[in-house]
Design an enzyme around this catalytic site. Sequence first.
Site, PDB file in Angstrom:
ATOM      1  CB  ALA A 265     -10.013  10.660   8.754  1.00 46.29           C
ATOM      2  CG  ASN A 266      -7.136   6.070   6.182  1.00 47.60           C
ATOM      3  OD1 ASN A 266      -8.046   5.815   5.396  1.00 47.60           O
ATOM      4  ND2 ASN A 266      -6.684   5.178   7.041  1.00 47.60           N
TER       5      ASN A 266
ATOM      6  NE  ARG B  22      -6.428   2.805  16.741  1.00 46.69           N
ATOM      7  CZ  ARG B  22      -5.583   2.624  15.720  1.00 46.69           C
ATOM      8  NH1 ARG B  22      -4.860   3.624  15.242  1.00 46.69           N
ATOM      9  NH2 ARG B  22      -5.449   1.434  15.177  1.00 46.69           N
TER      10      ARG B  22
ATOM     11  CB  SER C 102      -0.921  -0.079   1.214  1.00 49.23           C
ATOM     12  OG  SER C 102      -1.799   0.984   1.249  1.00 49.23           O
TER      13      SER C 102
END
Length: 550
Positions: free
Chosen positions: A379-380, A503, A68
Site C-alpha cells: 500500500a505504501n 504487528r 530511503s
Amino acid sequence: MSTLPVEAIREFSERHPKPGHLTYQYGTAGFRTLGNDLDSVMFRVGVLAGLRSKRLDGRTIGVMVTASHNPEPDNGVKLVDPRGEMLEASWEGHATVLANASNTSAFVEALETLVKQLKIDLSKPARVVYARDTRPSGPALVGALEDGLKALGVEARNAGVTTTPILHYLVRAINTKGTKDTYGDDSAEGYMQKLSSAFKKLIAGKPASPPLLVDCANGVGAEAAATLSRYLGESLSLILHNTATTTSGALNHACGADFVKTQQKLPPSLAAHLKPGQRACSLDGDADRLIYFYLDERSQFHMLDGDKIAALVAAFIVDLVKAAGLEEEIRVGIVQTAYANGGSTKYLAERLPVRCVPTGVKHLHHAAEHYDVGVYFEANGHGTVLFSPETQAKLAEHQPSTPAQSTALTHLVNLTNLINQTVGDALSDMLLVEVVLVHRSYGAFEWDSLYVDLPNRLVKVVVADRNIFKTEDAERRLVSPPGLQARIDELVRKYEAGRAFVRPSGTEDVVRVYAEARVRAQADELAYRVAGLVYDETGGDPATRPAEFL
Ligand code: 16G
Ligand code: MG
C-alpha cells in the site's frame, strides 16, 4: 585455495572502529540508523559484499547506500544479489554478526568463521557495483565502503549518485551481459533508453496525456526524473517539483511518497501548483516508492496509493493476456500485505488470485515469482510486476491468430521492458501507470473510481519490548501475547466493515496498529481502541497512556 588478506583487512579495519555502545541489525531495509553511526558498518559491508561475490563465483553484487524515506541525518546500506533481487535472507544474519564484532580481531575471526562455514573459495574473483543517494553523509560512508572493498581486493565499480532501482537494474544488466537473458546496457543511459523506448512504443498512436506533476522528495529521484524526462521528450510531459537535492534538511521533508501516504495529504509545496483534476505523484527519497494523488473540483485531496496502482495495472494485464489469446496459458496473480485496503482486495479478488504475505519487499517478491505474471504492491507504493522466464519465452514464441491478438501480444512484450522487474521502481511504475491511463482513457478520477477505499488509520504504540508480539496468517493475527487477539476480535466485531491487526515494526522500535471501517470516525476509533489494548497489555503505565488511546 588462497587465504583472507588479513594484513590489509586489519590495517583498514583500524581506521573504521566499531563504536562500543552500538548494536546493529540487518533488517528489512538493510542496516539503517544515523549516518554518523555507520562508518564501521559500511567498511564491513564492503568486505562482506566481496565475500558474497566470491561465494557466487565472481558474479557482481550491488551495494546501495541510502535511507530511503527517512530524514536526512539517517543513512543506511543494503546489498543486492546478482539477479538484482534483495540479499538472500541467510546472509542478513552474517551481515549482522560481522557488523557487531567488537574490534578488529573479533571481525577477522568472524570473517574466518564465515569463510570456513560457507566454504567460500577465496581464489575466486570478487566484483561489486555500488551507488548512493543524495544525503550529505553519503560521500564519507562510501569512502568507508571503498576501504572494505580495497581490503579484500574487490573489482569495484562506482555507479555514483543514483536511485535504488537503477542500482538494482545495473546489477542484473552486468550479470546478464552477453547472455540470452540480457537485461539492457549496463549504464544509467541504458536504463533510460530501455524504459523510454518501451514507453513510446506502448503509447504510439494514442493522444498525449496532460502534464504530470512529479514530487521528487528533494532526493535522488529528482536527477533521474530530469534525465528520464529528456529521454521521453514529447511522449510525456513531466513537471518536476521538490528537486532541491543540495538544500540542507529538505530531503523527504513535508514531501515524498511516505509523507503523502502516512499524512494522507498534499505536500504543502505543491498546493500552489496542482490544479483540480490534474495527476500528480510523489517518489520517495531513493525513488523506489510511488504514490499518485489529485484534487477534485472542490479541491479535496484524493490519494492513489500502491493498492490503487495494483488494481489499475493488474486488471490491465489480465485484459491484455485475454486479448492476446493466452488466457489459458498465462496465470496472472497478485500479492498484497495486510495493509492492503479491504476495498482493493475485494476488487482484485473478483478478477484474479490474491495472496497475502508478511510486510517487506522480499516476501512479496518471492510470492509473486510463483505466478506466470505476478503483480505485487505494498500500500505504501513499493511494487512491480514479474514475468516468469517461461512466460517471457511464451510471449516471444506465441503466434497470434488475429491482428487484435498480435497488438495485445506486442503490448505485453513492451511491458516486460517498461517494468523494472528487479525491484519496485517509482519511475518505471510511473510510466506503467501512465501507459494504462492512456490505454483506458482514464483521468485520475476515473482511475480512483475503480473501487472505494475503506477509511483507515495507522497508529504506533511505543512498548517496552516489541519482541513479545508474534503474528501468524501473514501478520493478520497475533499469537502472542496470549489472549490479546481475542480481545481485538471482540472489538472489531462492533464496527461495520471493521478490520484491525497489530504487528511489531521491522524498522522501528514500535508496534503498529492498523484499522479500517466503513466510516472515517469508526476507523479512527477502532485504531485507537486497539492501540489502547496493546498499550495496557504490555504493562504501559495507565498514567502515561496516550490520551487518544481512549
Ligand atoms: C521496509 C521495507 C518495506 C516495508 C517497511 C515496513 C523493503 C525494501 N522495505 O521499508 O517493504 O513496507 O519496511 O516497515 O523491504 P515496518 O516494519 O517498520 O512497518
Ligand atoms: Mg525507498
